[in-house]
Design an enzyme around this catalytic site. Structure first.
Site, PDB file in Angstrom:
ATOM      1  N   HIS A 217       3.562   2.761   1.151  1.00 35.04           N
ATOM      2  CA  HIS A 217       5.020   2.633   1.148  1.00 35.04           C
ATOM      3  C   HIS A 217       5.607   2.559  -0.252  1.00 35.04           C
ATOM      4  CE1 HIS A 217       3.704  -1.516   0.562  1.00 35.04           C
ATOM      5  NE2 HIS A 217       4.901  -1.771   0.069  1.00 35.04           N
TER       6      HIS A 217
HETATM    7  C1  UD1 Z   1       9.915  -3.755   0.194  1.00 36.59           C
HETATM    8  C2  UD1 Z   1       9.629  -4.445  -1.145  1.00 36.59           C
HETATM    9  C3  UD1 Z   1       8.172  -4.237  -1.511  1.00 36.59           C
HETATM   10  C4  UD1 Z   1       7.257  -4.677  -0.383  1.00 36.59           C
HETATM   11  C5  UD1 Z   1       7.661  -4.005   0.924  1.00 36.59           C
HETATM   12  C6  UD1 Z   1       6.827  -4.560   2.053  1.00 36.59           C
HETATM   13  C7  UD1 Z   1      11.412  -4.540  -2.862  1.00 36.59           C
HETATM   14  C8  UD1 Z   1      11.902  -3.946  -4.141  1.00 36.59           C
HETATM   15  N1  UD1 Z   1      10.420  -3.861  -2.220  1.00 36.59           N
HETATM   16  O1  UD1 Z   1       9.703  -2.363   0.015  1.00 36.59           O
HETATM   17  O2  UD1 Z   1       7.866  -4.994  -2.675  1.00 36.59           O
HETATM   18  O3  UD1 Z   1       5.955  -4.308  -0.707  1.00 36.59           O
HETATM   19  O4  UD1 Z   1       9.053  -4.265   1.181  1.00 36.59           O
HETATM   20  O5  UD1 Z   1       6.780  -3.712   3.156  1.00 36.59           O
HETATM   21  O6  UD1 Z   1      11.906  -5.554  -2.433  1.00 36.59           O
HETATM   22  N2  UD1 Z   1      13.404   0.814   6.159  1.00 36.59           N
HETATM   23  C9  UD1 Z   1      13.674   0.956   7.493  1.00 36.59           C
HETATM   24  N3  UD1 Z   1      13.532  -0.149   8.301  1.00 36.59           N
HETATM   25  C10 UD1 Z   1      13.137  -1.371   7.838  1.00 36.59           C
HETATM   26  C11 UD1 Z   1      12.883  -1.506   6.466  1.00 36.59           C
HETATM   27  C12 UD1 Z   1      13.022  -0.405   5.638  1.00 36.59           C
HETATM   28  O7  UD1 Z   1      14.025   2.034   7.955  1.00 36.59           O
HETATM   29  O8  UD1 Z   1      13.014  -2.303   8.643  1.00 36.59           O
HETATM   30  C13 UD1 Z   1      13.548   2.006   5.276  1.00 36.59           C
HETATM   31  C14 UD1 Z   1      14.978   2.253   4.847  1.00 36.59           C
HETATM   32  O9  UD1 Z   1      15.148   3.640   4.663  1.00 36.59           O
HETATM   33  C15 UD1 Z   1      15.015   1.573   3.503  1.00 36.59           C
HETATM   34  C16 UD1 Z   1      13.641   1.898   2.958  1.00 36.59           C
HETATM   35  O10 UD1 Z   1      12.782   1.825   4.082  1.00 36.59           O
HETATM   36  O11 UD1 Z   1      16.052   2.055   2.674  1.00 36.59           O
HETATM   37  C17 UD1 Z   1      13.134   0.950   1.894  1.00 36.59           C
HETATM   38  O12 UD1 Z   1      13.210  -0.402   2.351  1.00 36.59           O
HETATM   39  P1  UD1 Z   1      13.284  -1.620   1.307  1.00 36.59           P
HETATM   40  O13 UD1 Z   1      13.295  -2.907   2.032  1.00 36.59           O
HETATM   41  O14 UD1 Z   1      14.366  -1.374   0.321  1.00 36.59           O
HETATM   42  O15 UD1 Z   1      11.941  -1.480   0.479  1.00 36.59           O
HETATM   43  P2  UD1 Z   1      10.439  -1.324   0.986  1.00 36.59           P
HETATM   44  O16 UD1 Z   1       9.976   0.029   0.571  1.00 36.59           O
HETATM   45  O17 UD1 Z   1      10.298  -1.731   2.404  1.00 36.59           O
HETATM   46  N1  UDP Z   2       0.622  -5.035   7.920  1.00 31.97           N
HETATM   47  C1  UDP Z   2       0.767  -5.155   9.297  1.00 31.97           C
HETATM   48  N2  UDP Z   2       0.946  -4.023  10.047  1.00 31.97           N
HETATM   49  C2  UDP Z   2       0.964  -2.790   9.496  1.00 31.97           C
HETATM   50  C3  UDP Z   2       0.798  -2.672   8.093  1.00 31.97           C
HETATM   51  C4  UDP Z   2       0.643  -3.821   7.333  1.00 31.97           C
HETATM   52  O1  UDP Z   2       0.740  -6.254   9.836  1.00 31.97           O
HETATM   53  O2  UDP Z   2       1.135  -1.814  10.235  1.00 31.97           O
HETATM   54  C5  UDP Z   2       0.507  -6.271   7.124  1.00 31.97           C
HETATM   55  C6  UDP Z   2      -0.525  -6.290   6.004  1.00 31.97           C
HETATM   56  O3  UDP Z   2      -1.739  -6.768   6.472  1.00 31.97           O
HETATM   57  C7  UDP Z   2       0.086  -7.222   4.977  1.00 31.97           C
HETATM   58  C8  UDP Z   2       1.582  -7.178   5.270  1.00 31.97           C
HETATM   59  O4  UDP Z   2       1.751  -6.432   6.457  1.00 31.97           O
HETATM   60  O5  UDP Z   2      -0.261  -8.574   5.202  1.00 31.97           O
HETATM   61  C9  UDP Z   2       2.409  -6.618   4.144  1.00 31.97           C
HETATM   62  O6  UDP Z   2       2.242  -5.301   4.020  1.00 31.97           O
HETATM   63  P1  UDP Z   2       3.090  -4.321   3.100  1.00 31.97           P
HETATM   64  O7  UDP Z   2       2.051  -3.351   2.652  1.00 31.97           O
HETATM   65  O8  UDP Z   2       4.252  -3.822   3.829  1.00 31.97           O
HETATM   66  O9  UDP Z   2       3.667  -5.182   1.876  1.00 31.97           O
HETATM   67  P2  UDP Z   2       3.063  -5.588   0.463  1.00 31.97           P
HETATM   68  O10 UDP Z   2       1.958  -6.546   0.725  1.00 31.97           O
HETATM   69  O11 UDP Z   2       2.622  -4.336  -0.240  1.00 31.97           O
HETATM   70  O12 UDP Z   2       4.195  -6.226  -0.269  1.00 31.97           O
END
Ligand code: UD1
Ligand code: UDP
Length: 376
Positions: A217
């Protein structure tokens, strides 16, 4: 903008601790702290993650209590998320006399919680403090650095993160404590047993130790269509099936880039619940991921992880549980090297302790928070 969801009978306002979270990993890693705080915890969800499989449904699956307040910052730009969450939290902190604010990690949510605590002159506790990738391209590196400098109590998972803090002048027993990482107790508490794991594997049509589990991601991997296409092509070239629970960000980017034909070659699923993911992780031949949490979890479930990133803020597992392969070509070769002798790799890892502690990080965090409050 602020929703009041589940007001509870609670101790006097001044004893309550605001626990701010908004994404999947924050729920996993704050679960133990919230449980130990009990009624003293006031969970506040910023809404950064909002799809059910990333938010409410995910959280209920790991026993995280429903939030008392919910904001709706999800889907916005970084600046918009930080602005909206900071303003929303500032008004919540002004309305209720919290004793302290707890944030976790390096998300936009964590930074907003820290800024709002600072604006409200509330003591700030940072769980998972002191991680550094020294990669200034990552928004998370800036988020976590600012939070550490604002925090009154930094709970560093390892002595490596403690040393990173010291390097920036954040020192002293009152301000820094080494706790281990709270993810360890989450894994130990929620990992399915052998029978449940078999059911999970059957549901995905895979066999023990004969598949790869992948997650992506990070912007460096998914925001450039060429990079994303290369990674998916590399995964499709592996000799055993690849399960890919698709993060919503990755799903959006893959659709925009027309990469569905590549996804069709993998076992793509929506994000799965944490217990299911732990079951899949513990029985995989190997993991391929850009996740922070997965790097730590690999050391608890004792499976190797190829980290598809140019940098990592988790050096503690490099060379043992993890190996860094920058985005692009090379992922399949690195995976094949491990797969060629995977039983021996598993045997070697089975005897290595996790550098992230033995599952007491949440208790140490709450104890240190209480010491901080008693000192004020
Ligand atoms: C965020 C965190 C990242 C973390 C990740 C965990 C920041 C800068 N990034 O990244 O550090 O590792 O969460 O998963 O805070 N979206 C959806 N539905 C959701 C969430 C996101 O559709 O429920 C899509 C949207 O298009 C959104 C994009 O994902 O704009 C990015 O979501 P965002 O929460 O900004 O960042 P992550 O990539 O999820
Ligand atoms: N995870 C989960 N289901 C999934 C993918 C990830 O439960 O389909 C869990 C994973 O084990 C971790 C947490 O979600 O504990 C966070 O994952 P993510 O990679 O989104 O965030 P990051 O740790 O990179 O901030």
């Amino acid at each position: 903008m602020v929703g009041h969801e589940h007001p509870r009978e609670s101790p006097a306002g001044s004893e309550r601790i605001a626990v701010v979270y908004g994404t999947r990993p924050e729920a996993v890693k704050l679960r133990g702290v919230v449980a130990l705080l009990g009624d003293r915890a006031c969970p506040i969800h910023t809404g950064q993650h909002y799809d059910p499989e990333m938010a409410a449904a995910f959280e209920s699956g790991i026993g995280f209590p429903p939030p008392e307040h919910r904001l709706a910052i999800g889907g916005g730009s970084r600046g918009r998320q930080i602005a909206d969450a900071t303003v929303g939290l500032e008004s919540l902190f002004a309305a209720e006399p919290f004793a302290a604010v707890v944030v976790q990690g390096d998300t936009n949510t964590a930074l907003s919680g820290a800024l709002a605590a600072n604006a409200g002159r509330l003591p700030l506790v940072h769980v998972e403090a002191g991680l550094r990738s020294y990669d200034r391209e990552m928004p998370e590196e800036h988020n976590r650095t600012v939070v550490d400098h604002l925090a009154d109590l930094c709970c560093a998972p390892t002595t490596t993160s403690e040393a990173n803090l010291a390097h920036e002048g954040i020192v002293g027993a009152a301000r820094v404590t080494v706790t281990g990482n709270t993810v360890v107790e989450a894994v130990l508490a929620l990992r399915p047993d052998a029978a449940a794991t078999n059911t999970i594997l059957a549901g995905h049509g895979v066999e023990h130790d004969r598949y790869v589990l992948a997650t992506f991601h990070r912007p460096e991997n998914v925001d450039d269509p060429d990079v994303l296409s290369t990674i998916l092509t590399e995964l499709a070239a592996l000799p055993i099936p690849v399960i890919l629970p698709l993060h919503p960000r990755t799903a959006v980017r893959a659709a925009e880039a027309g990469l569905e034909p590549l996804l069709d070659k993998l076992l793509v699923t929506p994000p799965v619940g944490y217990r299911e993911f732990l079951g899949l992780m513990g029985a995989a031949a190997l993991l391929v991921s850009d996740s922070g949490g997965v790097q730590e979890e690999s050391s608890v479930v004792k499976r190797p992880v190829i980290v598809v990133r140019r940098s990592t803020e988790r050096p503690e597992v490099l060379g043992t549980f993890s190996r860094l392969v920058p985005s692009g070509p090379g992922v399949a070769d690195a995976a094949r090297e491990w797969l060629d002798d995977i039983a021996a790799v598993h045997e070697r890892l089975a005897n290595l302790p996790s550098p992230y502690g033995d599952g007491h990080a949440s208790a140490l965090t709450v104890a240190a928070t209480d010491r901080l409050l008693a000192s004020r």
